[in-house]
Write an enzyme that holds these catalytic residues in place. Structure first.
Site, PDB file in Angstrom:
ATOM      1  N   ARG A   1       5.165 -12.314  10.213  1.00 59.52           N
ATOM      2  CA  ARG A   1       5.764 -10.993   9.989  1.00 59.52           C
ATOM      3  C   ARG A   1       7.147 -10.976  10.591  1.00 59.52           C
ATOM      4  O   ARG A   1       7.401 -11.646  11.589  1.00 59.52           O
ATOM      5  CB  ARG A   1       5.004  -9.912  10.761  1.00 59.52           C
ATOM      6  CG  ARG A   1       3.670  -9.572  10.320  1.00 59.52           C
ATOM      7  CD  ARG A   1       3.140  -8.451  11.215  1.00 59.52           C
ATOM      8  NE  ARG A   1       3.448  -7.154  10.649  1.00 59.52           N
ATOM      9  CZ  ARG A   1       2.785  -6.638   9.625  1.00 59.52           C
ATOM     10  NH1 ARG A   1       1.800  -7.287   9.071  1.00 59.52           N
ATOM     11  NH2 ARG A   1       3.105  -5.458   9.156  1.00 59.52           N
TER      12      ARG A   1
ATOM     13  N   LYS B   1       4.279   1.165   8.999  1.00 62.71           N
ATOM     14  CA  LYS B   1       4.464   2.428   8.275  1.00 62.71           C
ATOM     15  C   LYS B   1       3.796   3.574   9.014  1.00 62.71           C
ATOM     16  O   LYS B   1       4.308   4.685   9.038  1.00 62.71           O
ATOM     17  CB  LYS B   1       3.851   2.304   6.879  1.00 62.71           C
ATOM     18  CG  LYS B   1       4.675   1.467   5.918  1.00 62.71           C
ATOM     19  CD  LYS B   1       4.109   1.583   4.506  1.00 62.71           C
ATOM     20  CE  LYS B   1       3.781   0.241   3.898  1.00 62.71           C
ATOM     21  NZ  LYS B   1       2.364   0.016   3.630  1.00 62.71           N
TER      22      LYS B   1
ATOM     23  N   GLU C   1       0.879  -1.166   0.000  1.00 60.66           N
ATOM     24  CA  GLU C   1       0.000   0.000   0.000  1.00 60.66           C
ATOM     25  C   GLU C   1       0.919   1.219   0.000  1.00 60.66           C
ATOM     26  O   GLU C   1       1.785   1.328   0.865  1.00 60.66           O
ATOM     27  CB  GLU C   1      -0.872  -0.012   1.262  1.00 60.66           C
ATOM     28  CG  GLU C   1      -1.848   1.131   1.286  1.00 60.66           C
ATOM     29  CD  GLU C   1      -2.677   1.168   2.573  1.00 60.66           C
ATOM     30  OE1 GLU C   1      -2.607   0.212   3.365  1.00 60.66           O
ATOM     31  OE2 GLU C   1      -3.376   2.181   2.773  1.00 60.66           O
TER      32      GLU C   1
HETATM   33  P1  ATP Z   1       2.609  -1.726   7.587  1.00 60.42           P
HETATM   34  O1  ATP Z   1       1.743  -1.842   8.781  1.00 60.42           O
HETATM   35  O2  ATP Z   1       4.033  -1.629   7.925  1.00 60.42           O
HETATM   36  O3  ATP Z   1       2.148  -0.676   6.654  1.00 60.42           O
HETATM   37  P2  ATP Z   1       1.368  -3.565   5.873  1.00 60.42           P
HETATM   38  O4  ATP Z   1       1.244  -5.030   5.953  1.00 60.42           O
HETATM   39  O5  ATP Z   1       0.133  -2.749   6.040  1.00 60.42           O
HETATM   40  O6  ATP Z   1       2.494  -3.119   6.862  1.00 60.42           O
HETATM   41  P3  ATP Z   1       1.621  -3.390   3.047  1.00 60.42           P
HETATM   42  O7  ATP Z   1       2.129  -2.265   2.265  1.00 60.42           O
HETATM   43  O8  ATP Z   1       0.188  -3.699   2.980  1.00 60.42           O
HETATM   44  O9  ATP Z   1       2.063  -3.116   4.542  1.00 60.42           O
HETATM   45  O10 ATP Z   1       2.492  -4.696   2.804  1.00 60.42           O
HETATM   46  C1  ATP Z   1       2.884  -5.200   1.562  1.00 60.42           C
HETATM   47  C2  ATP Z   1       3.303  -6.626   1.772  1.00 60.42           C
HETATM   48  O11 ATP Z   1       4.387  -6.696   2.699  1.00 60.42           O
HETATM   49  C3  ATP Z   1       2.179  -7.456   2.361  1.00 60.42           C
HETATM   50  O12 ATP Z   1       2.115  -8.681   1.688  1.00 60.42           O
HETATM   51  C4  ATP Z   1       2.569  -7.633   3.794  1.00 60.42           C
HETATM   52  O13 ATP Z   1       2.044  -8.817   4.312  1.00 60.42           O
HETATM   53  C5  ATP Z   1       4.089  -7.605   3.727  1.00 60.42           C
HETATM   54  N1  ATP Z   1       4.641  -7.150   4.995  1.00 60.42           N
HETATM   55  C6  ATP Z   1       4.376  -5.997   5.632  1.00 60.42           C
HETATM   56  N2  ATP Z   1       5.019  -5.937   6.807  1.00 60.42           N
HETATM   57  C7  ATP Z   1       5.738  -7.073   6.918  1.00 60.42           C
HETATM   58  C8  ATP Z   1       6.615  -7.617   7.904  1.00 60.42           C
HETATM   59  N3  ATP Z   1       6.896  -6.956   9.029  1.00 60.42           N
HETATM   60  N4  ATP Z   1       7.177  -8.831   7.679  1.00 60.42           N
HETATM   61  C9  ATP Z   1       6.912  -9.494   6.547  1.00 60.42           C
HETATM   62  N5  ATP Z   1       6.098  -9.048   5.578  1.00 60.42           N
HETATM   63  C10 ATP Z   1       5.506  -7.854   5.754  1.00 60.42           C
HETATM   64 MG    MG Z   2      -1.116  -1.353   5.694  1.00 64.55          MG
END
Ligand code: ATP
Ligand code: MG
Length: 566
Positions: free
Chosen positions: A264, A274, A37
């Protein structure tokens, strides 16, 4: 397509995929995607997902990996974030080729799928207020209640949904919900919203849409439209998998990808979401998304980490199905391992102390040959100037040394790296403060290059720079950004920012470095002997070089932390 499995799968996900390939599921094809995202910069957790998804595409013959922006939640900074994300993925060493997609590419198709659901009696427009929606949803212990709008006719739903799309209603007036089961033990299945009204301009679709699909609806369908075979995501989506499958089962879709969840990555002494990283940026706890203390890929890169060290780290932590905390020391191990092999060596003094070599001729300068790497002659060498006055590290001298201090002190002989043996004769102190301003020594001309002709031993080798030739430099030393192993785990309503380490940045402005380094390009990564790995920061100018310490040579933290244990 003919996809060949790697011989021994290195994690449970690859085991599943290899089996699917063997059984010719999805015609033996392997297609993954990385779906960020664009609401912030990528962090080291994303690196795990990137290495997994792009790594699988590389490993299986004919495999592909899409980069897909999940841009269903329009925001202002989206464009900046998208560019940063693309840069980071490439920098890590991966390539989506022509497979760059956006969930917004599918807004027309997603809308058509929603209409199809309504026509099948599987979705309805609900007009409950947000509060009532919450009350009707029930709890983990209690089933929810059906919305009074649940039995609207298909025609009424079609009409309302079309008018939602035409922008006739304010935000919150209606949502489109999937008609599943308000009594399901899985809260995600209690008639989840799949479209909401949002009068927000989208960076790519402009004002075309006053409604936007929810993540759960957009994600599975985007996967299907792109022909993804294995949709790899983090564990928090495990409870969403029944919804992922339900949506695809109701609709006439191109394919039904398999969602597989993995743990994660959580890293000690930092936060990873983020949203939280954005708080650190906005509230000026750090200088920006690329502050070298940030766990963002941009920050880690600026700190001096290499793509290989991050890929090795991601390989090393492996793939589990249970969340855990990885010690940041493991990340540091990976960069030391890579730089130990590759980084050229240089001399620099962080906290300078003047040394005068009384028996060395005044106005003489020698060029001493110094190899750039101790075990790799291919890296060549450079000449470093030596003269009568040099700087050594303040820490390397003690007037009254305790027993185990083997560095310079009155009467003691030490080696200057690549230069000579010197012996301390006396010190000169400031008359008012009593502070040592100069250390006086003599040198032995027979030890040129740092070898003694008579087999005489010294216990220590010091780094140094010639005072007349040294460049001034600023050096930034970094420590953990947080004092607490898990800053998210506060007590009594504490906030993660309560645990910021006030000493996470130390700026030294009076450092003395070997002159050749002034011309190094930003990003140049090297070792200051005995001090750690450093890299030149983009803040540098010609007269004012700035260096970041990437990591110390040894893991000092473990020792310190160990000592503090009761
Ligand atoms: P954040 O809360 O940091 O924004 P998110 O999961 O909302 O994390 P996305 O941009 O939706 O962030 O993530 C893109 C991809 O990266 C998704 O498939 C997510 O599962 C993976 N991802 C995000 N954070 C992690 C993490 N800490 N470890 C492994 N994979 C991750
Ligand atoms: Mg997110």
């Amino acid at each position: 397509m003919n996809t060949e499995a790697p011989s021994t799968p290195s994690n449970f996900i690859k085991t599943i995929i290899s089996e699917d390939v063997q059984n010719n599921k999805y015609n033996g094809k392997v297609a993954t995607r990385f779906p960020p995202e664009p609401n912030g910069y990528l962090h080291i957790g994303h690196a795990k997902s990137i290495c997994l998804n792009f790594g699988i595409a590389q490993e299986y013959k004919g495999g592909t990996c899409n980069l897909r922006f999940d841009d269903t939640n329009p925001s202002k900074e989206e464009i900046e974030y998208m560019e940063a994300i693309k840069f980071d993925v490439r920098w890590l060493g991966f390539d989506w080729q022509d497979r760059l997609y956006h969930a917004s590419d599918y807004f027309d198709q997603l809308y058509a799928f929603a209409v199809e659901l309504i026509k099948k009696g599987k979705a309805y427009v609900c007009s409950l207020s947000p509060e009532d929606t919450r009350a009707y949803r029930g709890t983990l212990q209690e089933p929810g209640k059906d919305s009074p709008y649940r039995n609207r006719s298909i025609d009424e739903n079609l009409d309302l949904f079309e008018r939602m799309k035409n922008g006739e209603y304010p935000e919150g007036a209606h949502v489109l919900r999937a008609k599943i089961d308000m009594a399901s033990p899985n809260m995600n299945m209690r008639d989840p919203a799949i479209y909401r009204i949002k009068h927000v301009t989208h960076n790519r679709t402009g004002d075309a849409w006053p409604i936007y699909p929810m993540y759960d609806f957009a994600h599975c369908l985007s996967d299907s439209i792109e022909g993804i075979t294995h949709s790899l995501c983090t564990l928090e989506f495990e409870d969403h998998r029944p919804l992922y499958d339900w949506i695809l089962d109701q609709l006439d879709v191109p394919c039904h990808p398999q969602q597989i969840e993995f743990a994660r990555l959580n890293l000690s002494y930092t936060v990873m979401s983020k949203r939280k990283l954005q708080v650190l940026v906005e509230q000026n706890f750090v200088s920006g998304w690329d502050d070298p203390r940030m766990p963002t890929i941009a920050g880690i890169r600026r700190r001096g980490y290499t793509p290989l060290s991050i890929r090795n780290f991601c390989e090393r932590i492996g793939m589990a199905r249970r969340d855990s905390m990885v010690d940041v020391a493991l990340l540091e191990f990976s960069i030391r391992e890579d730089l130990n092999e590759k980084a050229p060596r240089h001399l620099g003094v962080l906290r300078p102390l003047k040394v005068v070599i009384d028996n060395y001729p005044e106005n003489q300068t020698e060029e001493l040959n110094a190899p750039l790497h101790p075990n790799n002659p291919d890296m060549g060498s450079r000449a470093i100037p030596f003269s009568r006055e040099i700087y050594i590290e303040k820490d390397d001298f003690l007037e009254e040394p305790p027993k185990k201090f083997f560095r310079l002190s009155p009467g003691r002989e030490v080696r200057l790296r690549y230069a000579y043996f010197i012996t301390c004769t006396h010190v000169v102190k400031d008359k008012t403060t009593g502070e040592i301003v100069e250390v006086h020594c003599t040198y032995d001309p027979a030890t040129r290059g740092g070898d003694s002709p008579d087999g005489r031993k010294v216990k220590t080798t010091l780094h140094w720079v010639s005072a007349a030739h040294a460049m001034n430099a600023e050096v930034r030393l970094y420590d953990r950004l947080f004092n607490k192993e898990n800053p998210d785990e506060g007590t009594n309503g504490s906030h993660f920012t309560d645990f910021i380490n006030p000493d996470s940045l130390e700026v030294l402005i009076d450092c003395k470095i070997e002159p050749g380094l002034a011309d190094a390009a930003p990003g140049y990564s090297f070792q200051f002997e005995r001090l750690g790995y450093f890299c030149k920061d983009a803040d540098s100018s010609k007269d004012h070089p700035v260096f970041n310490r990437t990591v110390t040579l040894k893991d000092a933290w473990v020792k310190i932390a160990g000592k503090e244990k009761p």
